[in-house]
Design an enzyme around this catalytic site. Sequence first.
Site, PDB file in Angstrom:
ATOM      1  N   GLU A  85      -0.196   0.922  15.974  1.00 15.10           N
ATOM      2  CA  GLU A  85       0.667   1.735  15.090  1.00 15.10           C
ATOM      3  C   GLU A  85       2.103   1.229  15.191  1.00 15.10           C
ATOM      4  O   GLU A  85       2.704   1.273  16.259  1.00 15.10           O
ATOM      5  CB  GLU A  85       0.587   3.216  15.500  1.00 15.10           C
ATOM      6  CG  GLU A  85       1.580   4.121  14.793  1.00 15.10           C
ATOM      7  CD  GLU A  85       1.514   4.017  13.276  1.00 15.10           C
ATOM      8  OE1 GLU A  85       2.529   3.587  12.683  1.00 15.10           O
ATOM      9  OE2 GLU A  85       0.476   4.359  12.684  1.00 15.10           O
ATOM     10  N   THR A 121      -7.038  15.192   2.894  1.00 15.36           N
ATOM     11  CA  THR A 121      -6.148  16.172   3.536  1.00 15.36           C
ATOM     12  C   THR A 121      -6.305  16.124   5.048  1.00 15.36           C
ATOM     13  O   THR A 121      -7.318  15.637   5.565  1.00 15.36           O
ATOM     14  CB  THR A 121      -6.486  17.621   3.094  1.00 15.36           C
ATOM     15  OG1 THR A 121      -7.772  17.975   3.624  1.00 15.36           O
ATOM     16  CG2 THR A 121      -6.499  17.789   1.583  1.00 15.36           C
ATOM     17  N   CYS A 156      -7.214  22.827   0.642  1.00 14.62           N
ATOM     18  CA  CYS A 156      -5.944  22.668  -0.043  1.00 14.62           C
ATOM     19  C   CYS A 156      -5.206  23.995   0.015  1.00 14.62           C
ATOM     20  O   CYS A 156      -5.599  24.943  -0.682  1.00 14.62           O
ATOM     21  CB  CYS A 156      -6.220  22.310  -1.500  1.00 14.62           C
ATOM     22  SG  CYS A 156      -5.383  20.835  -1.989  1.00 14.62           S
ATOM     23  N   CYS A 185      -3.946  15.334  -0.872  1.00 17.66           N
ATOM     24  CA  CYS A 185      -3.937  16.740  -1.255  1.00 17.66           C
ATOM     25  C   CYS A 185      -3.741  16.940  -2.758  1.00 17.66           C
ATOM     26  O   CYS A 185      -2.617  17.041  -3.243  1.00 17.66           O
ATOM     27  CB  CYS A 185      -2.865  17.521  -0.504  1.00 17.66           C
ATOM     28  SG  CYS A 185      -3.055  19.270  -0.848  1.00 17.66           S
ATOM     29  N   GLN A 213       3.172  15.918   7.403  1.00 18.43           N
ATOM     30  CA  GLN A 213       3.445  15.866   5.958  1.00 18.43           C
ATOM     31  C   GLN A 213       3.098  17.136   5.176  1.00 18.43           C
ATOM     32  O   GLN A 213       3.714  17.389   4.145  1.00 18.43           O
ATOM     33  CB  GLN A 213       2.737  14.658   5.332  1.00 18.43           C
ATOM     34  CG  GLN A 213       3.364  13.350   5.783  1.00 18.43           C
ATOM     35  CD  GLN A 213       2.679  12.144   5.190  1.00 18.43           C
ATOM     36  OE1 GLN A 213       2.098  12.198   4.110  1.00 18.43           O
ATOM     37  NE2 GLN A 213       2.733  11.039   5.907  1.00 18.43           N
ATOM     38  N   ASP A 246      -7.458   9.381   5.123  1.00 14.16           N
ATOM     39  CA  ASP A 246      -7.153   9.087   3.716  1.00 14.16           C
ATOM     40  C   ASP A 246      -7.702   7.753   3.225  1.00 14.16           C
ATOM     41  O   ASP A 246      -7.912   7.565   2.038  1.00 14.16           O
ATOM     42  CB  ASP A 246      -5.632   9.116   3.494  1.00 14.16           C
ATOM     43  CG  ASP A 246      -5.054  10.517   3.634  1.00 14.16           C
ATOM     44  OD1 ASP A 246      -5.842  11.476   3.751  1.00 14.16           O
ATOM     45  OD2 ASP A 246      -3.810  10.654   3.626  1.00 14.16           O
TER      46      ASP A 246
END
Length: 415
Positions: A36, A317, A352, A160, A44, A308
Amino acid sequence: MKTHHQILIIGGGTAGIMTAAQLLKKDKKLDVAIIEPADTHYYQPAWTLVGAGTYNYKKTAKPMSSVMPKGVTWIKDYAMGFNPKSNTVSTKSSGDIDYDYLVVAPGLTYDHSLVPGLEKAIDKGAVCSNYTNPNHTWNVIKNFKGGTALFTQPTTPIKCGGAPQKIMYLAESYFRKSGVKNKTNVVFATNGGVIFGIKQIAKTLMKVIDRKDINIRFGHQLKKIDAEKQIAWYAIGDNESEYNHKDIQVSKDGDLIGIHYDMLHLAPPSVAPKFIQESALVNDAKWLDVDQYTMQHNKYPNIFGLGDVAALPTAKTGAAIRKQVPIVVDNITLLMKHNKIGNKSYSGYSSCPLVTDYGKMVLAEFDYQNNFTPDPKLKQMLIKDSSKEHWRLWILKKYMLPYLYWNKMLKGIDV
């Protein structure tokens, strides 16, 4: 630097950190490394609230070093490519890294070039996106003086699916407070043919749309943006329809329809990161090719993917990741011990949280079949029906979920 690790994870986002934390909770002797490059880890989901001026952006960020699970080797570098036949990942500056098991979870990235004019327009002037700069969104909403407030989304999958409409509901509330609502038309232009794929949720949202006097234009495929003239151009699909017509300024250019805006909020087109798209690990649509139930790669049994980047027919999500991680962890643990994966199956669960007003929210939870699947734990919060607006769901979104995220989920504790 050590170039071989038992379990190598690509990505220090929600999926990568949670997977590492849960693996080490099961067995702290495991050799787990995460590739990373970023210094900062963001929560987020709160960016919707930042864009509406009701959450501090600084509180959505923590140093990456503070969320790395204890016992993980952090390789602070960029993954660049794969050689799945020799079990190696190449990096930008740390050379090749070998693995026994690989977990691919780098998230997605934005490709502004898919909508000509977007690169030049985004996060400047009247064009904003909670996905890229929620502070700018708040500035745009706060300084809006009336006219057409256009909310839209691209034709690609996005993080999302509800986010482009959540900020619209909050913006409309703010326009009422700031006194510009009576000289404003709020317009939602979407490629879809329904406001939401789950009937119970769609029913509630249509009531919200009536209450807020919003014009919805279905079957609108975003094609380009002209920032100078403030026009968003659309191709019109077969599913074109309209709800609650507003007389706004519309132009024509061949087959394209242009909607003139005084403010524009959009989700940028989303794609898998370039090093993933160019690898042998993707399907035809260029997303990571994993089994939708086991999260195991369809071609390489010692590779798993989630989050994702994974080609899963459900919404992208953090809530989906929460249910995917235990499946991946279980399968890797069993592979290491017994050379075969378990029978746990991911149902496609995603959720969601649809904020409909300051202090109100609906929670859409669903699976691959688009069944409405509310969490039984909501009953403990005295919420009988999460498909209806509720202030307790707003409390969940604003206070409880961020707390659970930083203090439980990222630490490998099941919530």
